[in-house]
Design a protein around this motif. Sequence first.
Motif, PDB file in Angstrom:
ATOM      1  N   VAL A 129       1.231  -1.336  -0.165  1.00 47.46           N
ATOM      2  CA  VAL A 129       0.455  -0.152  -0.355  1.00 47.46           C
ATOM      3  C   VAL A 129       0.891   1.311  -0.264  1.00 47.46           C
ATOM      4  CG1 VAL A 129      -1.540   1.221   1.454  1.00 47.46           C
ATOM      5  CG2 VAL A 129      -2.363  -1.261   1.051  1.00 47.46           C
ATOM      6  N   ASN A 130       2.014   1.283   1.068  1.00 45.93           N
ATOM      7  CA  ASN A 130       2.672   2.192   0.590  1.00 45.93           C
ATOM      8  C   ASN A 130       3.546   2.492  -0.476  1.00 45.93           C
ATOM      9  OD1 ASN A 130       4.594   3.709   2.990  1.00 45.93           O
ATOM     10  ND2 ASN A 130       3.129   2.304   3.672  1.00 45.93           N
ATOM     11  N   SER A 131       3.872   1.148  -1.283  1.00 43.79           N
ATOM     12  CA  SER A 131       4.871   1.865  -2.670  1.00 43.79           C
ATOM     13  C   SER A 131       2.983   2.169  -3.261  1.00 43.79           C
ATOM     14  CB  SER A 131       4.437   0.674  -2.940  1.00 43.79           C
ATOM     15  OG  SER A 131       5.414  -0.063  -2.031  1.00 43.79           O
ATOM     16  N   LEU A 132       2.096   1.715  -3.527  1.00 41.94           N
ATOM     17  CA  LEU A 132       0.804   2.207  -4.632  1.00 41.94           C
ATOM     18  C   LEU A 132       0.557   3.464  -4.456  1.00 41.94           C
ATOM     19  CD1 LEU A 132      -0.997  -1.007  -4.419  1.00 41.94           C
ATOM     20  CD2 LEU A 132       0.403  -0.143  -6.787  1.00 41.94           C
ATOM     21  N   TYR A 133       0.614   3.755  -3.072  1.00 36.87           N
ATOM     22  CA  TYR A 133       0.080   5.238  -2.297  1.00 36.87           C
ATOM     23  C   TYR A 133       1.229   6.388  -3.034  1.00 36.87           C
ATOM     24  CZ  TYR A 133      -1.353   9.110   0.086  1.00 36.87           C
ATOM     25  OH  TYR A 133      -1.561  11.214   0.449  1.00 36.87           O
ATOM     26  N   ALA A 134       2.264   5.802  -3.152  1.00 40.92           N
ATOM     27  CA  ALA A 134       3.169   6.354  -3.756  1.00 40.92           C
ATOM     28  C   ALA A 134       3.811   6.864  -5.116  1.00 40.92           C
ATOM     29  CB  ALA A 134       5.100   6.395  -2.998  1.00 40.92           C
ATOM     30  N   SER A 135       2.476   5.738  -5.526  1.00 38.92           N
ATOM     31  CA  SER A 135       2.923   5.859  -7.168  1.00 38.92           C
ATOM     32  C   SER A 135       1.520   6.655  -7.219  1.00 38.92           C
ATOM     33  CB  SER A 135       3.138   4.254  -7.418  1.00 38.92           C
ATOM     34  OG  SER A 135       3.971   3.752  -7.026  1.00 38.92           O
ATOM     35  N   GLU A 136       2.243   6.944  -9.147  1.00 38.09           N
ATOM     36  CA  GLU A 136       0.886   7.376 -10.141  1.00 38.09           C
ATOM     37  C   GLU A 136       0.616   6.043 -10.876  1.00 38.09           C
ATOM     38  OE1 GLU A 136       3.972  11.363 -10.397  1.00 38.09           O
ATOM     39  OE2 GLU A 136       4.097   9.564 -12.441  1.00 38.09           O
ATOM     40  N   LYS A 137       1.281   4.825 -10.771  1.00 35.93           N
ATOM     41  CA  LYS A 137       0.931   3.811 -12.287  1.00 35.93           C
ATOM     42  C   LYS A 137       1.277   2.855 -11.815  1.00 35.93           C
ATOM     43  CE  LYS A 137       2.232   7.603 -15.729  1.00 35.93           C
ATOM     44  NZ  LYS A 137       0.646   8.231 -16.549  1.00 35.93           N
ATOM     45  N   VAL A 138       0.399   1.919 -12.141  1.00 37.69           N
ATOM     46  CA  VAL A 138       0.842   0.366 -12.325  1.00 37.69           C
ATOM     47  C   VAL A 138       0.868  -0.520 -12.916  1.00 37.69           C
ATOM     48  CG1 VAL A 138       0.497  -1.615 -10.860  1.00 37.69           C
ATOM     49  CG2 VAL A 138      -0.316   0.510 -10.458  1.00 37.69           C
ATOM     50  N   VAL A 139       2.835  -0.794 -13.137  1.00 34.75           N
ATOM     51  CA  VAL A 139       2.574  -2.413 -14.371  1.00 34.75           C
ATOM     52  C   VAL A 139       2.347  -3.662 -13.094  1.00 34.75           C
ATOM     53  CG1 VAL A 139       4.343  -3.743 -15.642  1.00 34.75           C
ATOM     54  CG2 VAL A 139       4.215  -0.849 -15.552  1.00 34.75           C
ATOM     55  N   ILE A 140       1.556  -4.697 -13.972  1.00 36.89           N
ATOM     56  CA  ILE A 140       1.679  -5.872 -13.085  1.00 36.89           C
ATOM     57  C   ILE A 140       1.941  -6.574 -14.220  1.00 36.89           C
ATOM     58  CG2 ILE A 140      -0.426  -7.017 -12.754  1.00 36.89           C
ATOM     59  CD1 ILE A 140      -2.558  -5.194 -12.463  1.00 36.89           C
ATOM     60  N   PRO A 141       3.435  -7.426 -13.815  1.00 39.65           N
ATOM     61  CA  PRO A 141       3.770  -8.668 -14.383  1.00 39.65           C
ATOM     62  C   PRO A 141       3.003  -9.959 -14.096  1.00 39.65           C
ATOM     63  CG  PRO A 141       5.452  -7.618 -13.066  1.00 39.65           C
ATOM     64  CD  PRO A 141       4.519  -7.265 -12.731  1.00 39.65           C
ATOM     65  N   MET A 142       2.718 -10.486 -15.685  1.00 42.56           N
ATOM     66  CA  MET A 142       1.706 -11.715 -15.122  1.00 42.56           C
ATOM     67  C   MET A 142       1.562 -12.831 -15.840  1.00 42.56           C
ATOM     68  SD  MET A 142      -2.991 -10.981 -15.148  1.00 42.56           S
ATOM     69  CE  MET A 142      -3.399 -12.618 -14.996  1.00 42.56           C
ATOM     70  N   LEU A 143       1.838 -14.122 -14.933  1.00 43.74           N
ATOM     71  CA  LEU A 143       1.849 -15.606 -15.794  1.00 43.74           C
ATOM     72  C   LEU A 143       0.390 -15.323 -16.729  1.00 43.74           C
ATOM     73  CD1 LEU A 143       3.048 -17.945 -13.397  1.00 43.74           C
ATOM     74  CD2 LEU A 143       4.481 -16.833 -15.095  1.00 43.74           C
ATOM     75  N   MET A 144       0.349 -16.306 -18.154  1.00 43.94           N
ATOM     76  CA  MET A 144      -1.364 -15.613 -18.602  1.00 43.94           C
ATOM     77  C   MET A 144      -1.492 -17.869 -18.541  1.00 43.94           C
ATOM     78  SD  MET A 144      -1.867 -13.330 -20.157  1.00 43.94           S
ATOM     79  CE  MET A 144      -1.412 -12.288 -18.848  1.00 43.94           C
TER      80      MET A 144
END
Length: 248
Positions: A129-144
């Motif tokens: 949550v700390n990381s996300l709150y400090a951010s503007e954008k999110v990248v999600i690496p994901m196994l298909m």
Amino acid sequence: MAIISIVNQKGGTGKTTTSLNLGSALAKQGKRILLIDMDSQGNLGYSLGLEEGPTISDVFEGKKDIEEVIQRREDMDIVPSDIRLVDIELSLIDLPDRHDTLNAQISGIAKRYDYTLIDCPPSLSILAVNSLYASEKVVIPMLMEVLSLQGLDQIIQTIDKINKTYKKKLEITGILPVMVDKRRKLSEEVKDYINENYDVRIFDSFIRNNVKASEAPSFGQSVVSYSPQSNSAKDYIAFADEIVKLNK
């Protein structure tokens, strides 16, 4: 300037590998890069062969300013972590501004960088949550894979909750397919399902399985530096190009 969290609460999805190699590929374009490790396992620093010294834990404990813990590798500034983050997370729970600790530390220096990339822990915890709150954008690496979809739901719900609770405008830049084997039909089926059922971009770029990406940390390097002609390096370079285009 962009502050991007690399997040997925499932382990083994390539968050650290993506943070490291996206950063390295962007640095080779001349971008100013800050990498922050928020995972108590400390794999980001290990992967770059960082020396032992103060870490983000010392920053959270108030012993060091964030500038004092920065190390430099491959033309990037890196803030490493260590196992003490586990105890620090427990101590944050009762604080009224527990979500704002990282943001308060990096807000003064983030403007020096074109991209700040935060390697999130493999859980949707206070540190995440700390990381996300400090951010503007999110990248999600994901196994298909089918089981990854449940994790995607949880990430989206968490981001929605952060936006509503703290009046943020955190956005998901996209999903990065990782460890892709183009021979598997399931990968395309999962990708199609996401496109049909979620309002989330899947990047045109994807990261193929490649042994060089596994070897690189043993030499304290990103795969982009260790084996620039490998499939993994080429894939991360293409991904960096896509990120730059999306942030223009």
